[in-house]
Write an enzyme that holds these catalytic residues in place. Structure first.
Site, PDB file in Angstrom:
ATOM      1  N   ASP A 289     -21.937  81.706  35.428  1.00  0.00           N
ATOM      2  CA  ASP A 289     -23.127  81.902  36.240  1.00  0.00           C
ATOM      3  C   ASP A 289     -22.661  82.515  37.568  1.00  0.00           C
ATOM      4  O   ASP A 289     -21.466  82.620  37.849  1.00  0.00           O
ATOM      5  CB  ASP A 289     -23.902  80.592  36.439  1.00  0.00           C
ATOM      6  CG  ASP A 289     -25.371  80.878  36.785  1.00  0.00           C
ATOM      7  OD1 ASP A 289     -25.699  82.048  37.080  1.00  0.00           O
ATOM      8  OD2 ASP A 289     -26.194  79.945  36.754  1.00  0.00           O
TER       9      ASP A 289
HETATM   10  C1  BGC Z   1     -28.930  81.705  37.750  1.00  0.00           C
HETATM   11  C2  BGC Z   1     -28.875  82.252  36.350  1.00  0.00           C
HETATM   12  C3  BGC Z   1     -29.115  83.737  36.366  1.00  0.00           C
HETATM   13  C4  BGC Z   1     -28.116  84.396  37.285  1.00  0.00           C
HETATM   14  C5  BGC Z   1     -28.235  85.904  37.335  1.00  0.00           C
HETATM   15  C6  BGC Z   1     -28.073  82.494  38.719  1.00  0.00           C
HETATM   16  O1  BGC Z   1     -28.269  82.096  40.033  1.00  0.00           O
HETATM   17  O2  BGC Z   1     -28.523  80.352  37.737  1.00  0.00           O
HETATM   18  O3  BGC Z   1     -29.820  81.604  35.549  1.00  0.00           O
HETATM   19  O4  BGC Z   1     -29.043  84.250  35.070  1.00  0.00           O
HETATM   20  O5  BGC Z   1     -28.296  83.882  38.590  1.00  0.00           O
HETATM   21  O6  BGC Z   1     -29.355  86.323  37.992  1.00  0.00           O
END
Ligand code: BGC
Length: 743
Positions: A289
């Protein structure tokens, strides 16, 4: 020049005889293709493939890196997210393919969670439809529009189970139940990757199961907070939807921000290698993530980013989202012998294989066709489907004295800021959804009911405490037959980084409702929100309540059609709605405890002194304009053998005046186990439609597999003994019949 290189790859491919041995001949073929490219790469270029940077077209986290175009050009970045449109992705792809040394095409990721341009209801809302075909179709259309806009990878489905409505991200999931969550996870994977998981089809995108693992259980409901649960709870309750998505063929997995058993998921060898790859057999790519490698320093398991990077690569992370850690440190770590080059090769092979599977080596621009984009985005059938799913996702929570449906021509006072908002209809993660394109609830009600029959006053805002609009709202309501008040949360109050300690309707909206309810006219509350709310007071004040969630691009029309009875509501809650925040976490599959509330003594039992134990609205609950009656349950046998099955049958009758749909739900309880067992567990459901007066029989097949769990010794299986089987229209109001599992 680049085309030449591609030819070279092909030649090497032909020459490379089955060097890599993979059990699966199909996989071996992809391995060979990937290896044919891998051989040509420098260590730096390999690491470039393990890097994912945001284009900053859309902001989904902190920005660290400028100049990603240069990174693409010099082979330091093989993947981009938050970039879309056929034109823009083509521009970036051209840099990768035409200007980098090897011309390896980019992956384009984006959070296409509940729609790309045509936005469907938020995922929690969609889950309330209990309609797997509709949910699959929503994901299918999202994939079609995203793929037409240059994207080949969605960061979905989010399959985190959660029992805590304080956590803002419950809006992105499928609710509290592992069984339903698993079916929805599969449906979404099928939708994104297509029914045959054929990524080479240009109308599919690579799915990414997230957030692995147990991200939905942050303590106190505070986003990114510590997760601490027993292994048994993890394996039986939180893991099933991830497993279901992987079994359905999802080819990428995203790590989570949280720790599990003291180890941040992004550095957890147990989660990413032993469980994910070795036990679950996952063969795809693992991405972190957003900056979750770096965050291991704050977690306190690494002294700096470099050390955090080592934890990640050793745990099994293939790709670093936005963290710049692999980019900055991995080369040196390989050169110093801290990381084996073969580990890098394994990660890169997995990434290249996905690029081959997507057909990007055949045609890197296959997702960048502007004519196709124009034709597919907002296609009429997509909008039609969004309307359909939005209606199916709405849950009728209360309907006293037939306040609903409204009758065409009635004088309606519409109140509330949310009635005129289009942005809120989209909810969080609206991807490329455009709220200027849409019509709010008020406009749709006017269009349906006639301008002259609809009056509007804002009354108050969603969040502040300004009461100056109350008088006008009360004034116009005096002239109305019925009052429709649209209330709820601002869209930014749900989703990521939007945890709340109160789950009440914000601001003075409820106070205005109190005033309106004194007018002695039917008051209908339409709710827009992304989490279970404490609706105790609203439930006392309103005659009817319709949970509309954030219903998407066609949400205004969907609300109108449901209010006026053009569609008979059929949604059922997938998270319990508590009576108050103090009951949280509250979920239907609770344990009985040693001092259950039904014991005769008054004091020493598991209860609150200031609140009932029960939710206001239980899991699986939702009304209809008609009513359904359930017969007693019949079993084909009251004894289930270890390899056998029994059939449970129930007749459901629509005994009301409207045609309608009902979600028939089947639960079981294992009365005595080697470990304590939940008082109910969902094991099956079927959504049926019944004409007024019609009856249908519904069958559920019960097998020992459905009774399995992690026993005291952590082996998985069922335990012979006494069970109860329940069937009903929600988790509370059910018929029951006992049965036995024989040894
Ligand atoms: C979130 C994810 C997301 C990623 C990309 C993160 O802050 O937890 O769910 O896919 O950002 O945008």
């Amino acid at each position: 020049m680049k085309k030449l290189l591609l030819l070279v790859f092909a030649a090497i491919l032909v020459l490379s005889a089955c060097r890599r041995q993979s059990g699966d001949p199909q996989e071996a073929k992809w391995d060979q293709k990937a290896d044919s490219v891998l051989k040509l790469m420098t260590l730096e270029e390999k690491i470039g493939q393990m890097v994912l940077y945001t284009s900053d077209w859309d902001v989904t986290g902190p920005t660290l890196r400028q100049g990603y175009l240069e990174d693409i050009r010099n082979g330091h970045c093989g993947n981009i997210f938050n970039a879309h449109t056929a034109a823009y992705t083509r521009k970036l792809q051209q840099i990768a393919v035409e200007e980098s040394r090897l011309g390896i095409p980019l992956l384009f990721g984006y959070d296409v969670i509940h729609g790309h341009k045509t936005i469907f209801p938020i995922s929690l809302g969609e889950s309330a439809s209990w309609d797997m075909a509709a949910i699959e179709k929503s994901a299918r259309i999202s994939a079609i529009e995203a793929a037409a806009s240059g994207i080949n990878w969605t960061f979905a489905p989010m399959v985190d189970i959660s029992v805590d409505p304080r956590w803002g991200r419950v809006s992105e999931g499928a609710g509290e139940d592992p069984f339903l969550g698993s079916r929805i996870a599969e449906a979404r994977v099928r939708g994104f990757q297509g029914p045959g998981n054929d990524l080479s089809d240009t109308l599919t995108v690579l799915a990414c199961v997230k957030h692995f693992a147990a991200y939905g259980a942050p303590q106190g409901g505070r986003d990114y907070n510590t997760v601490d649960m027993s292994e048994r709870v993890f394996l039986d309750t939180y893991l099933p939807p991830y497993k279901a998505a992987i079994d359905a063929g999802a080819m990428s997995v995203m790590t989570s921000f949280n720790e599990y058993d003291g180890v941040p998921a992004t550095g957890s060898k147990y989660l990413l290698t032993e469980l994910l790859r070795e036990k679950l057999g996952f063969k795809g790519l693992v991405v972190t993530d957003y900056t979750s490698i770096n965050e291991m320093v704050h977690h306190g398991v690494a002294k700096d980013d470099a050390e955090a990077g080592l934890l990640a690569i050793n745990a099994g992370v293939d790709m670093d989202m936005q963290g710049e850690v692999y980019f900055k440190y991995l080369k040196k770590q390989v050169e110093e012998g801290l990381v084996k080059e073969s580990q890098v090769d394994d990660a890169v092979r997995r990434i290249l294989k996905i690029k081959f599977k997507l057909g990007l080596f055949d045609d890197p621009y296959r997702y960048c066709n502007e004519e196709r984009e124009k034709r597919l985005v907002y296609a009429p059938e997509h909008l039609e489907a969004a309307l359909d799913v939005a209606k199916k996702s709405m849950v009728l929570l209360k309907n006293d004295n037939h306040a609903l449906p409204l009758k065409r021509g009635e004088k309606i006072a519409v109140i509330g800021e949310l009635a005129t908002s289009t942005r809120d209809l989209l909810g969080s993660w609206k991807a490329a959804g455009d709220w200027n394109f849409m019509r709010p609830v008020l406009d749709e009600i006017k269009a349906y009911n006639g301008e002259n029959n609809v009056m509007y006053a804002e009354g108050c805002k969603k969040t502040d405490d300004d009461r100056s609009g109350f008088a006008k709202a009360l004034g116009i309501s005096l002239f109305a037959d019925k009052i429709v008040m649209v209330i709820g949360e601002d869209w930014e109050w749900t989703g990521e980084a939007a945890s709340r300690t109160s789950i009440k309707i914000p601001g003075v909206q409820t106070e205005l409702l109190e005033n309106l309810s004194k007018l002695n006219k039917p008051v209908i509350v339409v709710l827009m929100n992304g989490r279970p709310l404490d609706l105790t007071r609203e439930n006392e004040l309103a005659d009817a309540m319709l949970e509309a969630w954030y219903p998407g691009t066609m949400g205004g029309k969907a609300v109108t059609q449901v209010l006026f009875g053009e569609y008979n509501p059929s949604g059922k809650l997938t998270m319990s709605f508590p009576m108050n925040v103090g009951q949280v976490p509250l979920y239907y599959y609770a344990k009985n405890t040693g001092r259950p509330i039904y014991l005769p003594n008054d004091k020493y039992k598991s209860k609150y002194i200031d609140s009932p134990n029960e939710p206001l609205f239980p899991f699986g609950f939702g009304l209809s304009y008609t009513s359904f009656v359930y017969s007693d349950i019949k079993l084909s046998s009251s004894e289930l053998t270890a390899n056998g099955n029994i059939k449970a049958t129930v007749a459901v009758t629509n005994n009301g005046a409207y045609d309608g749909e009902e979600v028939v739900q089947c639960y079981i309880r294992d009365l005595v186990g080697s470990v304590t067992r939940p008082v109910k567990e969902l094991k099956g459901f079927e959504k049926i439609s019944l004409k007024a007066g019609e009856s249908k029989t519904v069958h559920f097949e019960i097998t020992p597999e459905m009774l399995s769990f992690h026993r005291q010794d952590m082996t998985y299986g069922a335990e012979p003994g006494d069970f109860q089987l329940f069937i009903g229209g929600n988790s509370r109001d059910v018929k029951m019949i006992p049965f036995k599992l024989l040894p």
